[in-house]
Design a protein around this motif. Sequence first.
Motif, PDB file in Angstrom:
ATOM      1  N   GLY A   1       3.928  43.098 -20.045  1.00  0.00           N
ATOM      2  CA  GLY A   1       4.861  43.357 -21.134  1.00  0.00           C
ATOM      3  C   GLY A   1       6.183  42.664 -20.887  1.00  0.00           C
ATOM      4  N   VAL A   2       6.697  42.825 -19.681  1.00  0.00           N
ATOM      5  CA  VAL A   2       7.982  42.198 -19.367  1.00  0.00           C
ATOM      6  C   VAL A   2       7.873  40.677 -19.394  1.00  0.00           C
ATOM      7  CG1 VAL A   2       9.627  41.795 -17.508  1.00  0.00           C
ATOM      8  CG2 VAL A   2       9.012  44.108 -18.135  1.00  0.00           C
ATOM      9  N   PHE A   3       6.774  40.138 -18.834  1.00  0.00           N
ATOM     10  CA  PHE A   3       6.618  38.679 -18.854  1.00  0.00           C
ATOM     11  C   PHE A   3       6.657  38.160 -20.303  1.00  0.00           C
ATOM     12  CE2 PHE A   3       3.769  39.223 -14.871  1.00  0.00           C
ATOM     13  CZ  PHE A   3       4.885  39.458 -14.103  1.00  0.00           C
ATOM     14  N   ILE A   4       5.936  38.854 -21.183  1.00  0.00           N
ATOM     15  CA  ILE A   4       5.864  38.392 -22.576  1.00  0.00           C
ATOM     16  C   ILE A   4       7.254  38.441 -23.204  1.00  0.00           C
ATOM     17  CG2 ILE A   4       4.994  39.010 -24.870  1.00  0.00           C
ATOM     18  CD1 ILE A   4       2.424  39.982 -23.440  1.00  0.00           C
ATOM     19  N   ASN A   5       7.956  39.542 -22.968  1.00  0.00           N
ATOM     20  CA  ASN A   5       9.272  39.695 -23.585  1.00  0.00           C
ATOM     21  C   ASN A   5      10.245  38.616 -23.090  1.00  0.00           C
ATOM     22  OD1 ASN A   5      10.140  41.408 -25.606  1.00  0.00           O
ATOM     23  ND2 ASN A   5      11.500  42.500 -24.238  1.00  0.00           N
ATOM     24  N   VAL A   6      10.206  38.351 -21.786  1.00  0.00           N
ATOM     25  CA  VAL A   6      11.137  37.368 -21.231  1.00  0.00           C
ATOM     26  C   VAL A   6      10.799  35.965 -21.751  1.00  0.00           C
ATOM     27  CG1 VAL A   6      11.882  36.223 -19.114  1.00  0.00           C
ATOM     28  CG2 VAL A   6      11.742  38.707 -19.191  1.00  0.00           C
ATOM     29  N   ALA A   7       9.510  35.621 -21.785  1.00  0.00           N
ATOM     30  CA  ALA A   7       9.109  34.297 -22.264  1.00  0.00           C
ATOM     31  C   ALA A   7       9.551  34.132 -23.714  1.00  0.00           C
ATOM     32  CB  ALA A   7       7.599  34.120 -22.146  1.00  0.00           C
ATOM     33  N   ASN A   8       9.359  35.177 -24.494  1.00  0.00           N
ATOM     34  CA  ASN A   8       9.753  35.127 -25.893  1.00  0.00           C
ATOM     35  C   ASN A   8      11.263  34.900 -26.033  1.00  0.00           C
ATOM     36  OD1 ASN A   8      10.956  36.849 -28.243  1.00  0.00           O
ATOM     37  ND2 ASN A   8       8.894  36.243 -28.914  1.00  0.00           N
ATOM     38  N   TRP A   9      12.028  35.616 -25.223  1.00  0.00           N
ATOM     39  CA  TRP A   9      13.493  35.467 -25.297  1.00  0.00           C
ATOM     40  C   TRP A   9      13.913  34.051 -24.930  1.00  0.00           C
ATOM     41  CZ3 TRP A   9      17.558  34.088 -22.162  1.00  0.00           C
ATOM     42  CH2 TRP A   9      18.839  34.469 -22.591  1.00  0.00           C
ATOM     43  N   ARG A  10      13.246  33.502 -23.907  1.00  0.00           N
ATOM     44  CA  ARG A  10      13.619  32.163 -23.476  1.00  0.00           C
ATOM     45  C   ARG A  10      13.329  31.140 -24.566  1.00  0.00           C
ATOM     46  NH1 ARG A  10      11.334  31.068 -17.602  1.00  0.00           N
ATOM     47  NH2 ARG A  10      12.413  29.095 -17.928  1.00  0.00           N
ATOM     48  N   LYS A  11      12.246  31.352 -25.302  1.00  0.00           N
ATOM     49  CA  LYS A  11      11.923  30.433 -26.380  1.00  0.00           C
ATOM     50  C   LYS A  11      12.982  30.503 -27.467  1.00  0.00           C
ATOM     51  CE  LYS A  11       7.047  29.982 -26.283  1.00  0.00           C
ATOM     52  NZ  LYS A  11       5.781  30.527 -26.754  1.00  0.00           N
ATOM     53  N   ARG A  12      13.467  31.719 -27.707  1.00  0.00           N
ATOM     54  CA  ARG A  12      14.451  31.890 -28.778  1.00  0.00           C
ATOM     55  C   ARG A  12      15.853  31.478 -28.335  1.00  0.00           C
ATOM     56  NH1 ARG A  12      15.308  36.914 -29.931  1.00  0.00           N
ATOM     57  NH2 ARG A  12      13.848  37.888 -28.485  1.00  0.00           N
ATOM     58  N   ASN A  13      16.100  31.432 -27.026  1.00  0.00           N
ATOM     59  CA  ASN A  13      17.453  31.128 -26.547  1.00  0.00           C
ATOM     60  C   ASN A  13      17.442  29.939 -25.608  1.00  0.00           C
ATOM     61  OD1 ASN A  13      19.203  33.657 -27.407  1.00  0.00           O
ATOM     62  ND2 ASN A  13      17.187  34.358 -26.766  1.00  0.00           N
ATOM     63  N   LYS A  14      17.088  28.787 -26.185  1.00  0.00           N
ATOM     64  CA  LYS A  14      16.973  27.592 -25.346  1.00  0.00           C
ATOM     65  C   LYS A  14      18.264  27.284 -24.648  1.00  0.00           C
ATOM     66  CE  LYS A  14      13.341  25.520 -27.878  1.00  0.00           C
ATOM     67  NZ  LYS A  14      12.981  24.625 -28.934  1.00  0.00           N
ATOM     68  N   GLY A  15      18.130  26.804 -23.417  1.00  0.00           N
ATOM     69  CA  GLY A  15      19.318  26.339 -22.712  1.00  0.00           C
ATOM     70  C   GLY A  15      20.123  27.447 -22.077  1.00  0.00           C
TER      71      GLY A  15
END
Lengths: 185, 155, 563, 212
Positions: free
Chosen positions: C167-181
């Motif tokens: 769950g945490v991995f998915i949430n973090v990956a998703n956030w990183r995609k939405r907040n590039k850089g």
Amino acid sequence: MKQAKYGLILLLFLMVPPVIELSESIMSIHMHMQMPLLGIAGMLMVPYFKEKFPRFFEKWNANGIPGILLFMIIIIYWLFPRTMDEALTVPYVEVFKFISWPFLAGVPLRDSWGKLSERAKGIFLIVIGIIYTGMGFLYLFAEDQLCNNYLVIEQRALGWGFLFIALSILLYYAQDKLIDHSKYE
Amino acid sequence: MKMHRFEEIWLIFAVVIIVGSMVITGYQAFALGMGPPSGKEVIDPQKVDETAPFDNPGVFEVGDKEYEVVMTLQAFSFDPGEIEIPAGSTVHFKMTSKDVVHGVQIVDTNVNAMVPPGHIQTITQKFDEPGEYLILCNEYCGTGHQLMSATVTVK
Amino acid sequence: MESAVNQSFVQKTSERTMKFLGTNPKDAKLSLTFFAVSFVALLIGGFLGLLQGLERAGVITMPAWFDYYQTLTTHGILLILIFTGAFLIGYLYAGVSHTLGGLLPKVRKMGWISFTLIVIGTVVVASQILIGEASVLYTFYPPMAASPWFYIGLVFVVLGIWVAAFGVFINVANWRKRNKGQHVPLFSYFATGIFILLFVGTLGVTYEVLTLIPWAFGWTDTVNVMLSRTLFWSFGHTLVNVWYLTAVSAWYVAVPRIIGGRQFSDTLARAVVFLLVVLNVPGGFHHQIVDPGFSEGLKFMHVFMSLSIGFPSLMTAFAMFAMFERAGRKKGGKGLLGWFKKLPWKDVRFLAPFIAMATFIPAGAGGIAQTNFQLNQVVHNTLFITGHFHLTVGVSVALTFFGIAYWLVPHLSKRVMTPLVNKLAIWQVVLWTVGMAFMSGAMHTVGLFGAPRRTSFTTYNESAQALGWDPYLILVAVGGTLLLVSVVMVVCIVFHLMFKAPKGETEFPVAEVEDDAAPTPKWTERWSVWIVLMIAVISMGYVIPLVDLVMNAPPGSPPFKTW
Amino acid sequence: MSNKKRTTISTVIVLVFGFILFYIGTDGFQAYTAETVRTNALIENSPKFPEVTLEDSKKRTYPFSEFEGKYVFITFIYTACSDVCPQLEVNVAEVYKNIPEKFIGEDIVFLSISFDPKRDTPEVLEKYRSYFNSDGETWRMARINDQEELDSLLNQFGVIVIPDEQGDFQHNSAFYLVNPEGYLTDVLDFTETDEAVEKVTEILEKEAGDTQ
């Protein structure tokens, strides 16, 4: 130059007789810890050499290919079961180990890595991955004792070690290719 | 990564602690022969009673003031349960378990070792001071674990 | 220029914090539910702990239908797996929700699935212990065989943990995609590291348990004892460091904010996380220093691998005190140690984690000492070890968890802690510290005299040596009594904060970086690389012993029930 | 000179260096394991069999010179060995069977030497002998009681014996052929019995032709 100092300390530490004895007593530690650590010691010294001989690396290793070839030659040489044995029994081979790993493998690797194209890096990783896989199977399935100074059981352990290192290298390659880091960074 | 000067000093200090304790441990283990008990021999745990030397556990004199104790551990006893030796003796213990994992510890000595079934554990101890030493099992082995003990009497 | 950029970044972040963040109410409910389970486990586990202390001191005798070893098994599993496990999932989920702007709906669902699996697992495991079919302690070393359902229950708990991790991995990956850089917020970086460690660390023990289930059912005849034991410890010690890393996350993220300071160094904090993740798993081998079947050279290599974990911890020690000093000086502390007095000693949110950190100094030193051969041989399986982990887990981790609960629970329940409750909480923390000092101090001492751990009351046929231990065991019982009072207090306070405290807003403290801090390098975020390195380190540590244990294995052992 | 050219030059230098290194390191691409190096060196140097005292399964004690004037077909074993040695001895039996009978005992004797004298008493060897149909005369099994003599022999013949911690030994295995003068003339791969039979027979026939 701090890095170079730490590299030198590491190299000297690895050359202390009891450390040598211990790290050569188990086959896997000999091949998968002592030798790479020697390489790392060399890698740490690269900034020093670059400062001392700034033109040398630019001139003779402009695209990184000669360096990476030299690295490959050295590691392949140390993959022969024979060299492992001779490092234990023939003094000058042992000396060669302590020179070749840091200075002929570690130094050129670090110098070349930044200069290589993405493609060349990929090819390099795959080649190393395949060689290591091959060595892994060789040591796992060899019926004979390949190194006279080590037990067959250690040979098996070394085989598994090769496979795991190959796996790590190939996984690294895969994550580099499959995960688009620009999506995240 | 930029590093604070004190931080670097501290980290060097950390490395010195770690390397220092490695050196002491290594020196004691390999130069002084004080390494931890690491018996490498194996045995069929279901046939301990039929396998030499454990078919005949006991105390055996092997030299001048030198004894070998062949010992089996089982829930909840040591065999032999009483060991008598003269002061100044060196005793080589050779132990294996007939059932679950046991641990052997002789209070006030450095004897402390795991004895899992299938493996033969060895440890050597010199007894200088006369007295009665308590041998106890220090790995939980069942309801009677707290009763599992034996003695070494040094005369 | 650079600092100006940073400044505006910091400002933006704090604005965003005000506007969007704050734990989503639906996520708050999930975390609070985890906390409820966690503290109930603490209450029961703590109570059983006291009973044990009393029996060991010879004060009471447990009845045959629930004897000492059943108590011990339950105490271990409730506190080591459930209290800490449920707490860390609740805490990390709340933090991830807070720092990443809410959990994704599917991740929230995974959180609930994880909760259900863990509860089912716990109930199954506990039932087996209660009916006397699993008095095998939390280490369940074969060939002592519990009922197969005990192991099946454990599988459920592990599955629950895995679901939470992903769950945490998915949430973090998703956030990183939405907040590039952008860098993942430090808290979520910690959460990622902790769950990676937890996931990889449980792989070995899961394999072990999966071999034990058919064996306990009688479908297979024998089991490889030493292989199981080695796989268990690849998990056992990793788990310890998972709690530790969880506690450290609060030290780096929350504590600076509470004392009005800033983060010491973002890069250093992240380096501590990935170093602990990469180096950790082989560390467990030092539990087997006096085991047969491994050569001394191999054990020595593992001494090195275990000690290397000490390195990131020493880095943390430096960072913490540097951060305290800076905060204290900012508040006007003068002289060499004047800053020390300026710290908020009357705030339990600071006091609890501070005592936790301070305790980690002797606790960590004890850990380094025990890792060395000869010292290990002196204390192995004595009460010294029990004393050691009551310092590390019982103080360093548990007190940090209490400190977290004192702000996180009211934050989640939209309530506030009144000064009176704060005072009560300070008493709870002090009582806990004194209780542990008695208990752990006595355990350390008597352990050096040779008193074994995990052993019911005994005088070994009136052995003079064993009788000499009794006064210390009484001290253990005294400490245990104080601790139980403290446990009751903390549980009452936590449930008070959950349901009864006055309504209001409590802050989720997240420290900011210093204005002039150097930007964190990008490479810290490459988890894929850290995982590859982790695999390499694990294989270095475990290939040699595992190949040896499998190829030179003695005939296996059938199951035994010795209780 | 441009950097590109220089780099090409250094690539060539590196490759040449690699070739030389591998050439020297493997004796001209022949020997990749120390075992091959050892056998090659042994055949080249043909060391003399040192003077040792043997005690065989019939409890007879005699010096090695007992076999003077005959070829001796030697293997090194220990009876507690569970993997290589039985295979090795089975292969010896194979060779023994296939060599023309007229030579056996006359021009060649077989000798299996134990390097574990502590456990391999004559009684043990006598029993072990029977497993492989060795007659104890033309194919003897013997131990060397003097540790110094044993070590010197193992050393001269390059037999590396590493005791492991379970009471077993790890060792390299081969067929050794010692000539009538007591010098090592050949080291043969023990897995290739046909080849060994052929080679030994050829030598024996040549020898027989010479003396007649």
